[in-house]
Design a protein around this motif. Sequence first.
Motif, PDB file in Angstrom:
ATOM      1  N   GLN A 341      44.018  38.022  43.866  1.00 30.35           N
ATOM      2  CA  GLN A 341      44.499  38.868  45.176  1.00 30.35           C
ATOM      3  C   GLN A 341      43.797  37.891  46.259  1.00 30.35           C
ATOM      4  OE1 GLN A 341      44.045  42.899  45.106  1.00 30.35           O
ATOM      5  NE2 GLN A 341      45.042  42.995  42.981  1.00 30.35           N
ATOM      6  N   ASP A 358      42.295  49.406  44.486  1.00 29.06           N
ATOM      7  CA  ASP A 358      42.971  47.818  44.604  1.00 29.06           C
ATOM      8  C   ASP A 358      43.823  48.181  46.107  1.00 29.06           C
ATOM      9  OD1 ASP A 358      44.722  45.709  44.993  1.00 29.06           O
ATOM     10  OD2 ASP A 358      45.197  45.714  42.826  1.00 29.06           O
ATOM     11  N   PHE A 359      43.091  47.874  47.244  1.00 29.70           N
ATOM     12  CA  PHE A 359      43.646  48.040  48.360  1.00 29.70           C
ATOM     13  C   PHE A 359      44.318  46.919  48.975  1.00 29.70           C
ATOM     14  CE2 PHE A 359      40.044  51.826  49.021  1.00 29.70           C
ATOM     15  CZ  PHE A 359      41.101  52.605  48.636  1.00 29.70           C
ATOM     16  N   VAL A 360      45.093  46.924  50.094  1.00 30.28           N
ATOM     17  CA  VAL A 360      45.566  45.539  50.782  1.00 30.28           C
ATOM     18  C   VAL A 360      44.487  44.641  51.088  1.00 30.28           C
ATOM     19  CG1 VAL A 360      46.954  44.907  52.637  1.00 30.28           C
ATOM     20  CG2 VAL A 360      47.339  47.296  51.533  1.00 30.28           C
ATOM     21  N   ASP A 361      44.862  43.570  50.806  1.00 32.16           N
ATOM     22  CA  ASP A 361      43.778  42.553  50.952  1.00 32.16           C
ATOM     23  C   ASP A 361      44.133  41.487  52.102  1.00 32.16           C
ATOM     24  OD1 ASP A 361      42.865  42.903  48.174  1.00 32.16           O
ATOM     25  OD2 ASP A 361      44.981  42.244  47.637  1.00 32.16           O
ATOM     26  N   ASN A 367      39.565  45.060  47.855  1.00 29.53           N
ATOM     27  CA  ASN A 367      39.325  45.843  46.732  1.00 29.53           C
ATOM     28  C   ASN A 367      38.064  46.321  46.910  1.00 29.53           C
ATOM     29  OD1 ASN A 367      41.977  45.198  45.947  1.00 29.53           O
ATOM     30  ND2 ASN A 367      41.345  43.643  44.385  1.00 29.53           N
TER      31      ASN A 367
HETATM   32 CA   LIG Z   1      44.115  44.309  46.548  1.00 27.74          CA
END
Ligand SMILES: [Ca+2]
Length: 422
Positions: A341, A358-361, A367
């Motif tokens: 990612q 798993d957050f926005v990258d 993450n």
């Molecule tokens: Ca992510």
Amino acid sequence: MRPGSTGTRRRRIVGLVVLVALSLLTLDGAAMAAGDATGGADRGRSARFATFNASLNRAAEGELVADLSTPDDPQAQAVAEVIQRVRPDVLLINEFDFDAQGLAARLFQRNYLSVGHHGATPISYPFRFVAPSNTGIPSGFDLDNNGAVGGPNDAFGFGAYPGQFGMAVFSRHPILRSRVRTFQRFLWKDMPGALLPDDPATPAPADWYSPAELAVFRLSSKSHWDLPVLVGGTVVHTLVSHPTPPVFDGPEDRNGTRNHDEIRLWADYVLPSRSGYLYDDQGRRGGLKPGARFVIMGDQNADPFDGDSVAGAAQQLLDNPRVNTSVTPTSPGGPEQAALQGGANLIHRGDPAFDTADFVDVPGPGNLRVDYVLPSRNLRILDAGVFWPASTDPLFRLVGVFPFPTSDHRLVWVDVRAHRHR
Ligand SMILES: [Ca+2]
Ligand SMILES: [Ca+2]
Ligand SMILES: [Ca+2]
């Protein structure tokens, strides 16, 4: 993180009923009759403790109960299968909408956990606990200082209706109900040295909230529960919570500072020298006795190295002299997804094997490690893990990539055993 923040805003209902009573610990006869002899470490004095922000929240009040009333909700099926694969003995689910009758928890057991998914063995939790959450309960004040009163940001905890993003505990071991303590109403101002946020536009310090607001401002964005669980004759205090995300605010950092102090509540609670100021909803003061066994667990919304939390927020627990950090849960999927990612993950200091969300990258925090199961030092850690399979694993379908089949968080588990002698 907070999903659904743009969701339908239904008319909020004053949560009088919600406020009145802790819902009852429920015994599900059907679930008990089904039996369940398998399991991770549930024999003798050992138990598998797990936390899972399962994102079982819905935009409108009553929607989760409606979804769980039939066995065909795909997300709930996948969440149940994750639980059946890991087989925790004591499980906290964060972001599980609260209802005063405990209906959602009962329906999740009956229609999802008691049904095997994709060949997984059903699992029964005869002991369950739910209680009111501060989310969505109107405070009557303009807490976000946007010039208007009302809406999710002015509630005691962020939420569109009372109990949205609540919590539920499912246990195969008895919960000693008469000894449960809750801290839903503990006031932030009553914490000595509280990080009360400052309005940078005024010279006065720590004045984002007015004295009238501080007189009612509850520290816990959901609630903090001490649930004594009986594991093989030993009481283990299960300390659960879900501090607010440290974002969605301004330069005053009102959510970041609150997140820090919500974490601090448990950090102080387990230290007799620091817990004297605490009072619970039942009017009892203080924290755990010296020598008590505990497991702190929940989505703390704070990574020790990366992301937007106040520096040192997670370390309040990780560096606590009573917390056992001899084993850190890891997964194969965390490092794989961080590499795939990219974005913020490329500059993180934390080990991606420890990631639990798993957050926005791009742009975003990437993450992070935000979900924790932290036993006391007088419990031995036998094993631990994060349920985040590699993409080559057939069970990867249960975690996936955005949009997620279950949640943006991963289940974290730790097996503990009480020492024979302390
Ligand atoms: Ca992510
Ligand atoms: Ca407002
Ligand atoms: Ca100021």
